[in-house]
Design a protein around this motif. Structure first.
Motif, PDB file in Angstrom:
ATOM      1  N   GLU A  36      -9.323  18.589   1.982  1.00 46.02           N
ATOM      2  CA  GLU A  36     -10.302  17.549   1.682  1.00 46.02           C
ATOM      3  C   GLU A  36      -9.635  16.508   0.798  1.00 46.02           C
ATOM      4  OE1 GLU A  36     -13.925  18.928  -0.058  1.00 46.02           O
ATOM      5  OE2 GLU A  36     -14.291  20.358   1.555  1.00 46.02           O
ATOM      6  N   MET A  37      -9.944  15.270   1.048  1.00 48.70           N
ATOM      7  CA  MET A  37      -9.402  14.175   0.236  1.00 48.70           C
ATOM      8  C   MET A  37     -10.530  13.589  -0.595  1.00 48.70           C
ATOM      9  SD  MET A  37      -6.222  14.055   0.929  1.00 48.70           S
ATOM     10  CE  MET A  37      -5.820  12.515   0.138  1.00 48.70           C
ATOM     11  N   THR A  38     -10.211  13.254  -1.850  1.00 43.27           N
ATOM     12  CA  THR A  38     -11.161  12.564  -2.694  1.00 43.27           C
ATOM     13  C   THR A  38     -10.511  11.282  -3.212  1.00 43.27           C
ATOM     14  OG1 THR A  38     -10.416  13.677  -4.707  1.00 43.27           O
ATOM     15  CG2 THR A  38     -12.214  14.717  -3.459  1.00 43.27           C
ATOM     16  N   SER A  39     -11.316  10.344  -3.561  1.00 40.12           N
ATOM     17  CA  SER A  39     -10.802   9.098  -4.124  1.00 40.12           C
ATOM     18  C   SER A  39     -10.693   9.264  -5.634  1.00 40.12           C
ATOM     19  CB  SER A  39     -11.742   7.938  -3.815  1.00 40.12           C
ATOM     20  OG  SER A  39     -11.794   7.724  -2.432  1.00 40.12           O
ATOM     21  N   ALA A  40      -9.576   8.798  -6.152  1.00 38.54           N
ATOM     22  CA  ALA A  40      -9.369   8.865  -7.593  1.00 38.54           C
ATOM     23  C   ALA A  40     -10.085   7.692  -8.264  1.00 38.54           C
ATOM     24  CB  ALA A  40      -7.880   8.805  -7.899  1.00 38.54           C
ATOM     25  N   VAL A  41     -10.348   7.848  -9.530  1.00 32.81           N
ATOM     26  CA  VAL A  41     -10.932   6.753 -10.306  1.00 32.81           C
ATOM     27  C   VAL A  41      -9.867   5.666 -10.445  1.00 32.81           C
ATOM     28  CG1 VAL A  41     -11.878   6.130 -12.559  1.00 32.81           C
ATOM     29  CG2 VAL A  41     -12.397   8.361 -11.540  1.00 32.81           C
ATOM     30  N   PRO A  42     -10.207   4.408 -10.191  1.00 33.87           N
ATOM     31  CA  PRO A  42      -9.215   3.342 -10.302  1.00 33.87           C
ATOM     32  C   PRO A  42      -8.610   3.268 -11.703  1.00 33.87           C
ATOM     33  CG  PRO A  42     -11.257   2.518  -9.326  1.00 33.87           C
ATOM     34  CD  PRO A  42     -11.520   3.914  -9.814  1.00 33.87           C
TER      35      PRO A  42
ATOM     36  N   LYS B  87       0.845  -1.190   0.000  1.00 36.26           N
ATOM     37  CA  LYS B  87       0.000   0.000   0.000  1.00 36.26           C
ATOM     38  C   LYS B  87       0.880   1.239   0.000  1.00 36.26           C
ATOM     39  CE  LYS B  87      -0.359  -0.134   5.039  1.00 36.26           C
ATOM     40  NZ  LYS B  87      -1.252  -0.308   6.175  1.00 36.26           N
TER      41      LYS B  87
END
Length: 91
Positions: free
Chosen positions: A82-88, A26
């Motif tokens: 702020e954190m966002t999740s990226a597109v895989p 990770k």
């Protein structure tokens, strides 16, 4: 094993941790709760240095932030991170 990333340092520090653990992999990124931004950076990024009305609104926002204690001695303004999740990623 995992990569530990500290983006608060310039350049960001990347360290390989637990290199003998092959059961998981990770990336761990330290994310501060707040970032300190110099007002001139905002003006430069916006490309609005010649826009008197925009600069007046920015000054109002900074005055409000200062009244709440959200500015430091160097005149930087505190911003919430702020954190966002990226597109895989797909191969």
């Amino acid at each position: 094993m995992y990569l530990h990333v500290d983006p608060s340092r310039v350049p960001p520090v990347v360290e390989l941790c637990e290199p003998d653990d092959f059961t998981a992999f990770k990336v761990v990124i330290e994310v501060p709760e707040h970032a300190w931004i110099a007002p001139e950076v905002l003006t430069e990024l916006a490309g609005r240095g010649d826009d008197a009305e925009w600069r007046q609104h920015l000054s109002g926002m900074l005055a409000y932030a200062a009244s709440k204690g959200w500015c430091d001695a160097a005149g930087r303004v505190r911003a919430h991170v702020e954190m966002t999740s990226a597109v895989p990623h797909r191969d």
